[in-house]
Write an enzyme that holds these catalytic residues in place. Structure first.
Site, mmCIF file in Angstrom:
data_model
loop_
_atom_site.group_PDB
_atom_site.id
_atom_site.type_symbol
_atom_site.label_atom_id
_atom_site.label_comp_id
_atom_site.label_asym_id
_atom_site.label_seq_id
_atom_site.Cartn_x
_atom_site.Cartn_y
_atom_site.Cartn_z
ATOM 1 N N ALA A 1 31.780 21.850 17.758
ATOM 2 C CA ALA A 1 32.294 20.745 18.738
ATOM 3 C C ALA A 1 31.663 19.657 18.850
ATOM 4 O O ALA A 1 30.101 19.692 18.675
ATOM 5 C CB ALA A 1 32.583 21.503 20.116
ATOM 6 N N GLY B 1 32.007 25.473 16.446
ATOM 7 C CA GLY B 1 33.343 25.399 16.598
ATOM 8 C C GLY B 1 34.057 24.835 15.115
ATOM 9 O O GLY B 1 35.543 25.318 15.056
#
Ligand code: CAA
Length: 257
Positions: free
Chosen positions: A65, A108
């Site tokens: 992320a 992520g």
């Protein structure tokens, strides 16, 4: 749709989505996730697309992320953004998704690969959940999907140390199905997508659903779900065609219904 963070190519039977933020190793910001989810939902409705490939570039599938986008956020802002809720929409995609991973698949990025249905890796791929090294924990499925994929003890080591594993280790541990030289990764993913695209689409859909069901049900509930999907396929023209073609020793012609 005017896409800026992903590239979308449609081929006969399958589509390829490439993350397009190379300057930040394809870090997943909210824009990328929104574009990705919207593209996947469109492709899920598209009659010509039967399988979808997600890939990055040689250096990174995705390095997690976007840290810069969250670094200063308060807990209340994170709660209100609820950015990882958007990721749940990927779980609802009915068509098979292949992750073709080269380079870093971290945080992520690793979680996104694990949200896919099959992971192929190139020799340079590195998987990891390094969130612990920046003061957090995996937030988009890492503690759950990694544990189911590799078991408690290996998952625990990765999540608690943030250490990366190689493509070969990921394969030995059952996270990755195949490791290929970097230059063949996308070709390999396309070949796999073509094989899946050549199968009867309704059976593919129900097969994916049944395998995913095993993650959130008892063995009894899962077996019942599988059996009902099996029986339901006898309402499809493709089941009649598939079995008839076998008996007549010829290639089946799928109608997708
Ligand atoms: N978010 C934002 N930017 C990132 C990023 C990320 N996750 N990963 C890399 N970048 C950026 C870097 O800041 C750098 O940008 P600048 O050129 O502007 O400085 C650029 O990408 C290139 O990165 P590096 O110079 O660091 O490249 P490197 O080859 O030296 O190192 C790396 C590569 C080891 C992957 C390193 O970039 C790294 O550790 N990245 C962060 C990995 C990480 O912690 N991921 C987890 C994020 S949190 C998360 O994902 C939560 C969740 O569960 C969903």
């Amino acid at each position: 749709m005017n896409l800026t963070t992903i590239l979308l190519t449609k081929e006969s039977g399958y589509a390829l989505i490439q993350f397009n933020r190379p300057e930040v190793l394809n870090a997943i910001n909210m824009k990328l996730m929104e574009e990705l989810v919207s593209a996947l939902e469109e492709l899920d409705k598209d009659g010509d697309t039967r399988c979808i490939i997600l890939t990055g570039n040689e250096k990174a599938f995705a390095a997690g992320a976007d840290i810069k986008e969250m670094a200063e956020a308060s807990a209340m802002e994170m709660l209100q953004r609820d950015q990882f809720a958007r990721w749940d929409r990927i779980r609802k995609i009915k068509k098979p998704i292949i992750a073709a991973v080269s380079g870093f698949a971290l945080g992520g990025g690793c979680e996104l690969a694990m949200t896919c249905d099959i992971i192929l890796a190139s020799e340079s791929a590195k998987f990891g959940q390094p969130e612990i090294t920046i003061g957090v924990i995996p937030g988009a499925g890492g503690t759950q999907r990694l544990t189911r994929a590799v078991g408690k003890y290996k998952a625990m080591e990765m999540v608690l140390t943030g250490a990366m594993i190689t493509a070969e280790e990921a394969k030995q541990w059952g996270l990755v199905v195949k490791v290929v030289p970097n230059e063949y990764l996308v070709e390999e993913a396309k070949n796999l997508a073509k094989v899946i695209a050549s199968k009867p689409p309704v059976a593919v859909r129900l097969a994916k659903e049944a395998v995913l069901k095993s993650f959130d049900t008892t063995i009894e509930g899962g077996l019942e779900f599988e059996r009902k999907n099996f029986y339901m396929l006898f309402a499809s023209e493709d089941q009649k065609e598939g079995m008839k073609a076998f008996v007549e020793k010829r290639k089946p012609e799928w109608k997708g219904k």
